[in-house]
Design a protein around this motif. Structure first.
Motif, PDB file in Angstrom:
ATOM      1  N   ASP A 135      53.800  19.817  15.366  1.00 63.57           N
ATOM      2  CA  ASP A 135      55.260  19.877  15.514  1.00 63.57           C
ATOM      3  C   ASP A 135      55.514  20.367  13.885  1.00 63.57           C
ATOM      4  N   LEU A 136      56.779  20.563  13.598  1.00 63.39           N
ATOM      5  CA  LEU A 136      57.008  21.327  12.289  1.00 63.39           C
ATOM      6  C   LEU A 136      58.263  20.682  11.802  1.00 63.39           C
ATOM      7  N   THR A 137      58.861  20.809  10.581  1.00 60.71           N
ATOM      8  CA  THR A 137      59.795  20.616   9.810  1.00 60.71           C
ATOM      9  C   THR A 137      60.316  21.729   9.107  1.00 60.71           C
ATOM     10  N   VAL A 138      61.505  22.053   8.645  1.00 60.67           N
ATOM     11  CA  VAL A 138      61.490  23.159   7.844  1.00 60.67           C
ATOM     12  C   VAL A 138      62.896  22.785   6.925  1.00 60.67           C
ATOM     13  N   GLN A 139      62.962  23.308   5.724  1.00 61.81           N
ATOM     14  CA  GLN A 139      64.360  23.180   4.665  1.00 61.81           C
ATOM     15  C   GLN A 139      65.272  24.099   5.399  1.00 61.81           C
ATOM     16  N   LEU A 140      66.343  23.553   5.259  1.00 63.22           N
ATOM     17  CA  LEU A 140      67.829  24.237   5.635  1.00 63.22           C
ATOM     18  C   LEU A 140      68.762  23.882   4.360  1.00 63.22           C
ATOM     19  N   MET A 141      69.953  24.873   4.317  1.00 64.06           N
ATOM     20  CA  MET A 141      70.626  24.558   3.448  1.00 64.06           C
ATOM     21  C   MET A 141      72.010  23.945   4.371  1.00 64.06           C
ATOM     22  N   TYR A 142      72.690  22.971   3.996  1.00 63.57           N
ATOM     23  CA  TYR A 142      73.823  22.390   4.598  1.00 63.57           C
ATOM     24  C   TYR A 142      75.031  22.634   3.724  1.00 63.57           C
ATOM     25  N   TYR A 143      76.179  22.685   4.325  1.00 70.16           N
ATOM     26  CA  TYR A 143      77.377  23.018   3.447  1.00 70.16           C
ATOM     27  C   TYR A 143      78.615  22.360   4.300  1.00 70.16           C
ATOM     28  N   ARG A 144      79.759  22.299   3.266  1.00 74.98           N
ATOM     29  CA  ARG A 144      80.964  21.815   4.001  1.00 74.98           C
ATOM     30  C   ARG A 144      81.713  22.856   3.850  1.00 74.98           C
ATOM     31  N   LYS A 145      82.199  23.311   5.514  1.00 80.17           N
ATOM     32  CA  LYS A 145      82.958  24.743   5.565  1.00 80.17           C
ATOM     33  C   LYS A 145      84.254  24.519   4.725  1.00 80.17           C
ATOM     34  N   ASP A 146      84.705  23.425   4.740  1.00 79.18           N
ATOM     35  CA  ASP A 146      86.177  23.373   4.212  1.00 79.18           C
ATOM     36  C   ASP A 146      85.956  23.329   2.551  1.00 79.18           C
ATOM     37  N   LEU A 147      84.944  23.205   1.869  1.00 79.34           N
ATOM     38  CA  LEU A 147      84.893  23.094   0.598  1.00 79.34           C
ATOM     39  C   LEU A 147      84.020  24.373  -0.049  1.00 79.34           C
ATOM     40  N   VAL A 148      83.428  25.220   0.713  1.00 76.47           N
ATOM     41  CA  VAL A 148      82.656  26.304   0.244  1.00 76.47           C
ATOM     42  C   VAL A 148      83.139  27.458   1.171  1.00 76.47           C
ATOM     43  N   LYS A 149      83.897  28.722   0.471  1.00 80.56           N
ATOM     44  CA  LYS A 149      84.520  29.541   1.143  1.00 80.56           C
ATOM     45  C   LYS A 149      83.555  30.449   1.926  1.00 80.56           C
ATOM     46  N   ALA A 150      82.312  30.679   1.350  1.00 70.86           N
ATOM     47  CA  ALA A 150      81.034  31.232   1.941  1.00 70.86           C
ATOM     48  C   ALA A 150      80.002  30.629   1.457  1.00 70.86           C
ATOM     49  N   PRO A 151      78.949  30.077   2.198  1.00 69.10           N
ATOM     50  CA  PRO A 151      77.773  29.717   1.551  1.00 69.10           C
ATOM     51  C   PRO A 151      77.157  30.782   0.735  1.00 69.10           C
ATOM     52  N   PRO A 152      76.128  30.165  -0.019  1.00 64.49           N
ATOM     53  CA  PRO A 152      75.461  31.288  -1.032  1.00 64.49           C
ATOM     54  C   PRO A 152      74.374  31.995  -0.613  1.00 64.49           C
ATOM     55  N   ARG A 153      74.220  33.230  -0.667  1.00 66.15           N
ATOM     56  CA  ARG A 153      73.290  34.078   0.003  1.00 66.15           C
ATOM     57  C   ARG A 153      72.082  34.396  -0.997  1.00 66.15           C
ATOM     58  N   THR A 154      72.358  34.078  -2.236  1.00 63.07           N
ATOM     59  CA  THR A 154      71.312  34.618  -3.309  1.00 63.07           C
ATOM     60  C   THR A 154      71.541  33.499  -4.383  1.00 63.07           C
ATOM     61  N   TRP A 155      70.387  33.604  -5.310  1.00 63.17           N
ATOM     62  CA  TRP A 155      70.422  32.566  -6.405  1.00 63.17           C
ATOM     63  C   TRP A 155      71.606  32.691  -7.138  1.00 63.17           C
ATOM     64  N   ALA A 156      72.074  33.848  -7.504  1.00 61.26           N
ATOM     65  CA  ALA A 156      73.100  34.145  -8.419  1.00 61.26           C
ATOM     66  C   ALA A 156      74.543  33.767  -7.701  1.00 61.26           C
ATOM     67  N   GLU A 157      74.695  33.832  -6.422  1.00 59.21           N
ATOM     68  CA  GLU A 157      75.817  33.332  -5.784  1.00 59.21           C
ATOM     69  C   GLU A 157      75.602  31.858  -5.696  1.00 59.21           C
ATOM     70  N   LEU A 158      74.411  31.061  -5.815  1.00 61.18           N
ATOM     71  CA  LEU A 158      74.320  29.658  -5.608  1.00 61.18           C
ATOM     72  C   LEU A 158      74.854  29.228  -7.042  1.00 61.18           C
ATOM     73  N   THR A 159      74.539  29.659  -7.971  1.00 65.19           N
ATOM     74  CA  THR A 159      74.960  29.169  -9.282  1.00 65.19           C
ATOM     75  C   THR A 159      76.306  29.428  -9.598  1.00 65.19           C
ATOM     76  N   ALA A 160      76.658  30.760  -9.121  1.00 57.97           N
ATOM     77  CA  ALA A 160      78.504  30.751  -9.210  1.00 57.97           C
ATOM     78  C   ALA A 160      79.013  29.919  -8.472  1.00 57.97           C
ATOM     79  N   THR A 161      78.532  29.555  -7.063  1.00 59.30           N
ATOM     80  CA  THR A 161      79.377  28.557  -6.196  1.00 59.30           C
ATOM     81  C   THR A 161      79.220  27.117  -7.063  1.00 59.30           C
ATOM     82  N   LEU A 162      78.272  27.010  -7.553  1.00 52.96           N
ATOM     83  CA  LEU A 162      78.022  25.693  -8.181  1.00 52.96           C
ATOM     84  C   LEU A 162      79.095  25.624  -9.289  1.00 52.96           C
ATOM     85  N   ASP A 163      79.032  26.606 -10.348  1.00 52.98           N
ATOM     86  CA  ASP A 163      79.903  26.760 -11.357  1.00 52.98           C
ATOM     87  C   ASP A 163      81.468  26.339 -10.866  1.00 52.98           C
ATOM     88  N   THR A 164      81.988  26.923  -9.620  1.00 52.01           N
ATOM     89  CA  THR A 164      83.409  26.961  -9.216  1.00 52.01           C
ATOM     90  C   THR A 164      83.499  25.480  -8.711  1.00 52.01           C
TER      91      THR A 164
END
Length: 408
Positions: A135-164
């Protein structure tokens, strides 16, 4: 006397074994774990009524020791499941049958449908296969749809989202599986185009520029963005109460959030991990394997049972049985059948995409003895502000020493 399966076709692998035979199986996990295997046992007994089974759960922190004790006494289980490192570790001690050598048709068949990352992790550098993916397990990113307009797709978008998020009072990102350690760092290393070792396991490559880039980026998730550093943060609670808008952990949360967090209904989603400089969204994947102890008196029966595990009928039955137990069981040997898990269509699609860009731990000699050195390097940077390059150089020295020591 039974004809060796290596000489049989795959169809003949399912031939009815002799009557009054028994298989003893030890599976790593809690008391739920044997219940996940039970549909496979039931189906096999239906086709082979003369075969009896004893299936026992073995706690993860005791399994390796118990398996070695069974090997020393040459008594105990015929079949075991275990963590990914167990195949090579126990196999090279003479504890597991080399399936590539004794049952090549079985191995060849599983290669066609198995998750590649897991299969690579459990195949030794000399090509031997002492166990197969279970069997297997894999990492995923979870997010709140009401708190994040769009989930980050790149490292740059991740840090920009975190800044906001942090500017608005939200704590940002909580990482759970592998938090502030080598498992958490692993996907960033891959996303940057790096690896722990070179392709032939001749030297450590963790300290290449890609590794330094990855650790520099990873560390700031804690130093700049103040991610929690405890060993296993409560990601689900953090998402539910809105303290965190983003979380990262394994696929098990897909089931536990749906079943245990009704307040999050319709408010959460998942996405692939953000792409790094190499254009990859690679996630770390773990899981377990299944193998046959070398001392067993019924090797062909054991191999025949394992062969059945990869049939569509049995795999689907196990997935459905796990669903009824409230567990999300992903078959590492039949990645194509992960589509049968009980998930909403959008989440299932993302899970399948992430599985296509995921990788397991290395199969290089000495890795088991080197993981602590990589863990130390990551934490020296995260907690003590050490230089990423210097910390990774130290880890590489240990990894190379262990390659030399255990690769002989």
């Amino acid at each position: 006397m039974r004809t060796p399966l290596a000489a049989l076709t795959l169809t003949a692998l399912l031939a009815t074994p002799a009557s009054a035979e028994k298989l003893t199986i030890w599976v790593v996990g809690d008391e739920t774990t044997p219940k996940i295997l039970q549909p496979a046992v039931d189906l096999y007994k239906k086709d082979h009524p003369g075969v009896t089974f004893e299936v026992r759960a073995v706690p993860g922190d005791q399994a390796f020791t118990k398996y070695l004790a069974a090997l020393a006494s040459r008594s105990g289980p015929d079949i075991i499941t275990g963590y990914l490192s167990y195949g090579i570790e126990i196999g090279k001690k003479g504890g597991l049958i080399n399936l590539q050598e004794k049952y090549p048709a079985l191995v060849s068949s599983v290669r066609k449908t198995a998750n590649k990352g897991i299969l690579d992790s459990i195949t030794s550098t000399d090509g031997n296969v002492y166990a197969l993916p279970y069997d297997l397990t894999v990492q995923l990113m979870y997010y709140r749809k009401d708190l994040v307009k769009a989930p980050p797709r790149t490292w740059a978008e991740l840090t920009a989202t975190l800044d906001t998020l942090r500017a608005g009072g939200n704590k940002g990102l909580v990482q759970q599986w592998g938090n502030a350690g080598w498992v958490g760092f692993f996907p960033y290393l891959k996303q940057a185009g790096g690896n722990l070792y070179d392709a032939k396991c001749t030297q450590a490559t963790i300290n290449t520029p890609a590794g330094v880039t990855a650790l520099t980026y990873y560390a700031q998730l804690y130093t700049r963005y103040k991610g929690p550093t405890d060993g296993w943060p409560d990601m689900e609670q953090g998402l539910e109460n809105g303290d965190y808008a983003l979380g990262m952990t394994g696929n098990w949360a897909l089931q536990s959030i749906r079943a245990g967090r009704p307040k999050l209904a319709s408010k959460w989603g998942i996405t692939m991990l953000p792409k790094g400089p190499a254009g990859k969204s690679t996630a770390f994947e773990g899981g377990s394997l299944i193998g046959i102890m070398s001392y067993t008196k019924v090797p062909d029966l054991a191999a025949d049972f394992i062969k059945q595990l990869y049939s569509t009928r049995t795999t689907v039955a196990m997935i459905k049985g796990a669903n009824e137990l409230g567990t999300l069981w992903l078959p590492a040997g039949r990645q194509d059948l992960v589509t049968q898990v009980n998930l909403p269509a959008d989440q299932k699609a993302i899970l399948m995409r992430q599985l296509s860009d995921s990788d397991g731990p290395p199969n290089c000699p000495g890795w088991e003895q080197s993981g602590d050195a990589v863990q130390k390097a990551v934490q020296q940077v995260v907690f003590n502000g050490a230089s990423p390059r210097a910390a990774l150089d130290d880890a590489a020295k240990t990894m190379n020493a262990n390659l030399s020591k255990y690769g002989k």
